[in-house]
Design an enzyme around this catalytic site. Structure first.
Site, PDB file in Angstrom:
ATOM      1  CB  SER A  66      -0.904  -0.002   1.234  1.00 59.36           C
ATOM      2  OG  SER A  66      -0.114   0.089   2.404  1.00 59.36           O
ATOM      3  CG  HIS A  93      -2.723   0.437  -3.667  1.00 61.40           C
ATOM      4  ND1 HIS A  93      -3.498   0.186  -4.768  1.00 61.40           N
ATOM      5  CD2 HIS A  93      -2.657  -0.737  -2.998  1.00 61.40           C
ATOM      6  CE1 HIS A  93      -3.892  -1.067  -4.759  1.00 61.40           C
ATOM      7  NE2 HIS A  93      -3.394  -1.646  -3.703  1.00 61.40           N
ATOM      8  CG  ASP A 185      -4.218  -4.960  -3.705  1.00 58.17           C
ATOM      9  OD1 ASP A 185      -4.646  -4.950  -4.858  1.00 58.17           O
ATOM     10  OD2 ASP A 185      -3.883  -3.949  -3.082  1.00 58.17           O
TER      11      ASP A 185
END
Length: 185
Positions: A66, A93, A185
Site C-alpha cells: 500500500s 498504491h 489485493d
C-alpha cells in the site's frame, strides 16, 4: 511499522528469495561446465540461458504494498543480498496527484540499483523497478509496460493486475509478494 506476524512473513519471503537466488546462481554456474555422461535432463529450476536460447531466464518478483508500505519495502530491500539473480518490481498504491519519491528513498538503503519504471523497460536481474505515480504496470516477455491509470470506482487494483500479468508472462519464474495492501489485493 510491521507487526510481529508481518516481520515473520517477511523473514519467510526473504528466505524463499535467497533460496531461489542461490538456485539460480548454482544452475548458472553448472551450465558452464561440460556435460557429464550421467547428466540429468534440465529441470524447472535450470535457468541457464544456454538451455532456452533466451537471456531473460531469471525470476521476477512482483512486490505489492500500500502507499503506507514504504517501511516494509525498506526492510525487504535492506535485507536482500545484491546478487540474488532476481528482478524486483515494486507496485504500490500511490496517490496519482503526487510525484513518488519511492525510488530515490529506496535507493539510499540498498546497493541494488533502484530505478523508477519507464515504459518498455527490459527487466534485468539484480535490479529494482518502482512503479511511477498515476500508472499501472503490465509485463510482456520480461518488458515493463506503463499503463496510464483511469478513473475507476474504488481503489485501483494495480497490484492484482500486475501480479496476474507477471504470472502469465513468467510462469514458473514469477514470484508474487504482497507486503501490505488495502484489503482488496
Amino acid at each position: 511499522r510491521p507487526n510481529a506476524a508481518e516481520r515473520s512473513l517477511l523473514t519467510v519471503f526473504l528466505l524463499l528469495l535467497r533460496t531461489l537466488g542461490q538456485r539460480y546462481i548454482m544452475n548458472r554456474k553448472k551450465s558452464h561446465l561440460p556435460p557429464s555422461k550421467n547428466a540429468k535432463q534440465p529441470t524447472l529450476l535450470t535457468l541457464s540461458s544456454e538451455r532456452t536460447g533466451k537471456s531473460a531466464d531469471f525470476f521476477i518478483a512482483g512486490v505489492g504494498a500500500s502507499a503506507g508500505g514504504l517501511e516494509a519495502l525498506k526492510q525487504l530491500l535492506s535485507s536482500l543480498d545484491p546478487d540474488t539473480g532476481i528482478a524486483f518490481v515494486l507496485v504500490q498504491h500511490l496517490d496519482p496527484m503526487h510525484e513518488s519519491m519511492s525510488a530515490e528513498i529506496l535507493s539510499r538503503i540498498t546497493s541494488i540499483p533502484v530505478v523508477e519504471a519507464k515504459d518498455r523497460t527490459r527487466l534485468e536481474p539484480d535490479h529494482v523497478y518502482v512503479i511511477p505515480a498515476n500508472y499501472g504496470l503490465g509485463i510482456t516477455q520480461g518488458i515493463l509496460n506503463l499503463v496510464p491509470r483511469t478513473k475507476v470506482r474504488g481503489q485501483p487494483r494495480v497490484i492484482d493486475s500486475f501480479l496476474k500479468e507477471l504470472a502469465e508472462d513468467r510462469k514458473n519464474l514469477a514470484v508474487g509478494i504482497v507486503l501490505s495492501g488495502t484489503g482488496n489485493d
